[in-house]
Design an enzyme around this catalytic site. Structure first.
Site, PDB file in Angstrom:
ATOM      1  N   TYR A 137       0.812  -1.218   0.000  1.00  0.00           N
ATOM      2  CA  TYR A 137       0.000   0.000   0.000  1.00  0.00           C
ATOM      3  C   TYR A 137       0.848   1.272   0.000  1.00  0.00           C
ATOM      4  O   TYR A 137       0.293   2.372   0.051  1.00  0.00           O
ATOM      5  CB  TYR A 137      -0.903   0.031   1.244  1.00  0.00           C
ATOM      6  CG  TYR A 137      -2.118  -0.855   1.146  1.00  0.00           C
ATOM      7  CD1 TYR A 137      -1.991  -2.238   1.158  1.00  0.00           C
ATOM      8  CD2 TYR A 137      -3.399  -0.315   1.063  1.00  0.00           C
ATOM      9  CE1 TYR A 137      -3.112  -3.055   1.086  1.00  0.00           C
ATOM     10  CE2 TYR A 137      -4.517  -1.123   0.995  1.00  0.00           C
ATOM     11  CZ  TYR A 137      -4.375  -2.485   1.000  1.00  0.00           C
ATOM     12  OH  TYR A 137      -5.486  -3.292   0.933  1.00  0.00           O
ATOM     13  N   LYS A 189       4.708 -14.420   4.024  1.00  0.00           N
ATOM     14  CA  LYS A 189       4.872 -15.327   2.892  1.00  0.00           C
ATOM     15  C   LYS A 189       6.369 -15.358   2.553  1.00  0.00           C
ATOM     16  O   LYS A 189       6.773 -15.223   1.398  1.00  0.00           O
ATOM     17  CB  LYS A 189       4.008 -14.828   1.714  1.00  0.00           C
ATOM     18  CG  LYS A 189       3.877 -15.792   0.559  1.00  0.00           C
ATOM     19  CD  LYS A 189       3.132 -17.084   0.893  1.00  0.00           C
ATOM     20  CE  LYS A 189       3.305 -18.069  -0.249  1.00  0.00           C
ATOM     21  NZ  LYS A 189       2.728 -19.391   0.036  1.00  0.00           N
ATOM     22  N   ASP A 221      -1.171 -18.338   3.179  1.00  0.00           N
ATOM     23  CA  ASP A 221      -2.124 -19.296   2.597  1.00  0.00           C
ATOM     24  C   ASP A 221      -2.569 -20.303   3.667  1.00  0.00           C
ATOM     25  O   ASP A 221      -3.751 -20.592   3.825  1.00  0.00           O
ATOM     26  CB  ASP A 221      -1.534 -19.996   1.357  1.00  0.00           C
ATOM     27  CG  ASP A 221      -0.099 -20.474   1.538  1.00  0.00           C
ATOM     28  OD1 ASP A 221       0.530 -20.152   2.571  1.00  0.00           O
ATOM     29  OD2 ASP A 221       0.405 -21.192   0.642  1.00  0.00           O
ATOM     30  N   ASP A 245      -5.311  -6.983   5.127  1.00  0.00           N
ATOM     31  CA  ASP A 245      -6.552  -6.606   4.447  1.00  0.00           C
ATOM     32  C   ASP A 245      -7.344  -7.864   4.097  1.00  0.00           C
ATOM     33  O   ASP A 245      -8.554  -7.946   4.340  1.00  0.00           O
ATOM     34  CB  ASP A 245      -6.203  -5.828   3.164  1.00  0.00           C
ATOM     35  CG  ASP A 245      -7.447  -5.477   2.368  1.00  0.00           C
ATOM     36  OD1 ASP A 245      -8.407  -4.975   2.970  1.00  0.00           O
ATOM     37  OD2 ASP A 245      -7.443  -5.729   1.147  1.00  0.00           O
ATOM     38  N   ASP A 249     -10.995  -9.821   6.093  1.00  0.00           N
ATOM     39  CA  ASP A 249     -12.316 -10.062   5.481  1.00  0.00           C
ATOM     40  C   ASP A 249     -12.745 -11.506   5.762  1.00  0.00           C
ATOM     41  O   ASP A 249     -13.906 -11.776   6.077  1.00  0.00           O
ATOM     42  CB  ASP A 249     -12.293  -9.820   3.961  1.00  0.00           C
ATOM     43  CG  ASP A 249     -12.679  -8.378   3.601  1.00  0.00           C
ATOM     44  OD1 ASP A 249     -12.487  -7.483   4.448  1.00  0.00           O
ATOM     45  OD2 ASP A 249     -13.163  -8.153   2.472  1.00  0.00           O
TER      46      ASP A 249
HETATM   47  C1  IPM Z   1      -9.997  -1.959   4.340  1.00  0.00           C
HETATM   48  C2  IPM Z   1     -10.412  -1.616   2.934  1.00  0.00           C
HETATM   49  C3  IPM Z   1      -9.408  -0.638   2.329  1.00  0.00           C
HETATM   50  C4  IPM Z   1      -8.063  -1.333   2.302  1.00  0.00           C
HETATM   51  C5  IPM Z   1      -9.796  -0.089   0.953  1.00  0.00           C
HETATM   52  C6  IPM Z   1     -11.123   0.631   0.993  1.00  0.00           C
HETATM   53  C7  IPM Z   1      -8.719   0.804   0.370  1.00  0.00           C
HETATM   54  O1  IPM Z   1     -10.552  -2.760   2.181  1.00  0.00           O
HETATM   55  O2  IPM Z   1      -9.914  -1.035   5.176  1.00  0.00           O
HETATM   56  O3  IPM Z   1      -9.777  -3.134   4.619  1.00  0.00           O
HETATM   57  O4  IPM Z   1      -7.747  -2.051   1.346  1.00  0.00           O
HETATM   58  O5  IPM Z   1      -7.304  -1.160   3.248  1.00  0.00           O
HETATM   59 MG    MG Z   2     -10.321  -4.548   3.280  1.00  0.00          MG
END
Ligand code: IPM
Ligand code: MG
Length: 355
Positions: A137, A189, A221, A245, A249
């Site tokens: 990032y 990784k 992984d 990130d 999720d």
């Molecule tokens: C998160 C989101 C962000 C990220 C996006 C919106 C840029 O997915 O906060 O996890 O990738 O960090």
């Molecule tokens: Mg995210």
């Protein structure tokens, strides 16, 4: 602090409506626990950009720097150029305020919210520390021969010694403070991305300072596999920006979905940013169907950070209780009205007596 100054950015899509409920919860918590929040609302987001071409003006950014915390609803609009508003608002705050920790608790409150067969709240209770200012990032990308058959696109992952050490150290401290398994897992990784060797070495060095904390390691992984198969093996895990990130999720799903997952972007001791992990869900915007639970959990994280620990714990306990009792059917879209969930939390808070 008895007065907390907060910059509030409702943002796009469902952001403003879930933020509204989170702010009502802050007010009610303040009444019960004896603090006040002074809030400055900012209109930034895609809609504001379309109208004014303004993303996050410098004058507003300077104001925000002087606050105790920032609260963000959601950012993202399919009509805006990919990543533009995200980089101009979320990433700008993460980088320019040096919010180097992205704290993402993954806690299951009630078994029925978990898609994993047989896993209970005892099994799903982990804290992911995502490095938040470097890695993929860092913004070091470029193209040459753009649009030509010879086109080359690169994006460099950047890891600095200091940038790696600080989230690792934070993870060890967090494992100590949680006092659960007292374990930190490094997720990287390094077998394929050899630059991750800096994570391996730094982790081993910092670990020596924490003889009371066990260490563990998983390639990303495998970590995804274990999170699904044996989430009970996790306590605190620390990882790179991109992997953090992705795995959070996955983590959000095993704790009950995007309707519940919240996060803090921290620079300990300085202004920090709190947000639900979910996006702006434009198709559900303005219909009063989005669950504000994640937004409310983000406000609880904000209160914890700003020293209102009892109020924060009370909000978390109320959400847990509402879910366990079934009064809150779930955290999916349209399980309840957005404001109805806010009302339930408010009512429970008001019947709480501060200790
Ligand atoms: C998160 C989101 C962000 C990220 C996006 C919106 C840029 O997915 O906060 O996890 O990738 O960090
Ligand atoms: Mg995210």
């Amino acid at each position: 602090m008895n007065e907390i100054n907060i910059a509030v950015i409702g943002g796009d899509g469902i952001g403003p409506e879930v933020t509204r409920e989170a702010m009502r919860v802050l007010d009610a918590a303040g009444d019960v626990y004896g603090f006040k929040t002074r809030r400055t609302e900012y209109p930034f987001g895609s809609e504001h950009y379309f109208k004014t071409q303004e993303i996050f003006p410098d004058a507003a950014f300077e104001e925000v720097k002087g606050m105790d915390a920032i609260y963000l609803g959601a950012i993202g609009d399919p009509r805006a150029p990919v990543g533009m508003i995200e980089y101009g608002i979320i990433a700008k705050m993460r980088f320019d305020l040096d919010l180097y920790i992205n704290l993402r608790p993954i806690k299951l409150f009630d078994e029925r919210l978990c898609p994993l067969k047989g896993k209970t709240p005892e099994d799903v209770d982990m804290l992911i520390i995502r490095e938040n200012t470097e890695g993929a990032y860092a913004g070091m990308h470029g193209f040459c021969h753009k649009g030509q058959p010879l086109e080359v696109a690169t994006q460099t992952m950047v890891y600095t010694r200091e940038g790696v050490e600080r989230p690792i150290r934070y993870a060890f401290e967090a494992a100590r403070a949680r006092n659960k398994k007292k374990q930190v897992m490094l997720i990287d990784k390094a077998n394929a991305v050899r630059a991750h060797d800096i994570w391996t070495r730094t982790f081993a060095e910092v670990a020596k300072e924490y003889p009371d904390i066990k260490t563990d390691h998983a390639y990303v992984d495998a970590a995804c596999m274990w999170m699904v198969k044996n989430p009970e093996w996790f306590d605190v895990a620390v990882t790179t920006n991109l992997f953090g990130d992705i795995v959070t999720d996955l983590g959000a799903m095993i704790q009950g979905g995007m309707g519940i997952a919240a996060s803090g972007n921290l620079h300990p001791g300085q202004v920090s940013l709190f947000e639900p992990i979910h996006g702006s869900a434009p198709k559900h915007a303005g219909k009063n169907v989005a669950s504000p639970v994640a937004a409310i959990m983000a406000s609880a994280m904000l209160l914890d950070y700003c020293g209102q620990k009892e109020a924060s714990k009370a909000i978390e306990a109320i959400v847990a209780r509402l879910l366990i009792s079934g009064q809150l059917k779930g955290v999916a879209t349209a399980d309840h009205g957005t404001d109805e969930v806010g009302d339930m939390v408010l009512e429970a808070l008001r019947s709480t007596t501060a200790v």
